[in-house]
Design an enzyme around this catalytic site. Structure first.
Site, mmCIF file in Angstrom:
data_model
loop_
_atom_site.group_PDB
_atom_site.id
_atom_site.type_symbol
_atom_site.label_atom_id
_atom_site.label_comp_id
_atom_site.label_asym_id
_atom_site.label_seq_id
_atom_site.Cartn_x
_atom_site.Cartn_y
_atom_site.Cartn_z
ATOM 1 N N ASP A 7 9.164 -4.459 2.712
ATOM 2 C CA ASP A 7 8.798 -3.041 2.794
ATOM 3 C C ASP A 7 9.763 -2.418 3.800
ATOM 4 O O ASP A 7 9.550 -2.511 5.007
ATOM 5 C CB ASP A 7 7.352 -2.872 3.253
ATOM 6 C CG ASP A 7 6.969 -1.414 3.434
ATOM 7 O OD1 ASP A 7 7.459 -0.567 2.655
ATOM 8 O OD2 ASP A 7 6.178 -1.124 4.351
ATOM 9 N N GLU A 69 10.546 -2.736 -1.984
ATOM 10 C CA GLU A 69 9.975 -1.451 -2.393
ATOM 11 C C GLU A 69 11.085 -0.418 -2.567
ATOM 12 O O GLU A 69 12.005 -0.336 -1.758
ATOM 13 C CB GLU A 69 8.973 -0.958 -1.345
ATOM 14 C CG GLU A 69 8.239 0.290 -1.792
ATOM 15 C CD GLU A 69 7.131 0.693 -0.843
ATOM 16 O OE1 GLU A 69 7.115 1.860 -0.417
ATOM 17 O OE2 GLU A 69 6.283 -0.174 -0.526
ATOM 18 N N ASP A 141 2.543 -2.577 7.491
ATOM 19 C CA ASP A 141 3.881 -2.853 6.944
ATOM 20 C C ASP A 141 3.946 -4.250 6.323
ATOM 21 O O ASP A 141 4.534 -4.434 5.256
ATOM 22 C CB ASP A 141 4.951 -2.684 8.027
ATOM 23 C CG ASP A 141 4.996 -1.260 8.549
ATOM 24 O OD1 ASP A 141 5.256 -0.347 7.753
ATOM 25 O OD2 ASP A 141 4.753 -1.065 9.755
#
Length: 182
Positions: A7, A69, A141
């Site tokens: 991420d 992502e 996160d």
């Protein structure tokens, strides 16, 4: 198969590692790489820290695949550019580590993990905790990174099933076109 999920973020990049054995998911590790100790104006130094951190995670946990992502566009174009550079550092680290890289949007991850695309951070954390049978909630996160890895585990299984069909489709296409099958 072991999957490393990322991420990306310029201040905090989350990572999550899961093992996949058929439909079974197992937690391996998760955490964050933070650049907040460096001066905000030291963009090259922060990007190097992200690159080195992800490279070290890949070296330590030896994943077979990775998933990142996809960055969304913010209202602030400068923030979008900075986030894109952090994502670029992550991609470069994964490719340098010779890992195949898959990419998923936040919407895809939320649907895969929580069942709907409007899930909040707290819902993602709770579902990741349940799916991986964790004793506590991962940080936001790290939870997103684990969610990206879980998404790839689900999508990878579907893609493998599709790949089983593709040789036949290639033969049919070649016969139709008068060419050779591969």
């Amino acid at each position: 198969m072991r999957i490393l999920g990322i991420d990306p973020g310029l201040q905090t990049t989350g990572f999550g590692v899961v093992d996949v054995d058929g439909p079974r998911l197992s937690y391996v590790a998760s955490g964050t790489i933070r650049t907040t100790a460096l001066d905000r104006g030291d963009l090259p130094g922060r990007l190097k820290l992200l690159f080195d951190g992800i490279t070290e995670v890949a070296k330590r946990y030896q994943p077979d695949a990775s998933a990142v992502e996809i960055v969304f566009v913010n209202v602030n174009p400068q923030s979008t550019l900075l986030l894109g550079q952090a994502r670029g550092a992550a991609l470069a680290a994964l490719v340098t580590s010779l890992l195949p890289v898959a990419e998923y949007t936040a919407l895809q991850m939320k649907k895969a993990v929580a069942g709907h695309g409007r899930a909040g951070k707290d819902q993602i954390q709770e579902m990741v905790k349940r799916l991986l049978q964790l004793p506590g909630l991962p940080g936001p996160d790290a939870a997103d990174a684990l969610g990206i890895a879980i998404t790839h585990a689900h999508a990878g299984a579907a893609m493998a099933r599709l790949a089983e069909v593709s040789p036949l489709q290639r033969r049919q296409h070649a016969m139709y076109k008068g060419g050779r099958s591969y």
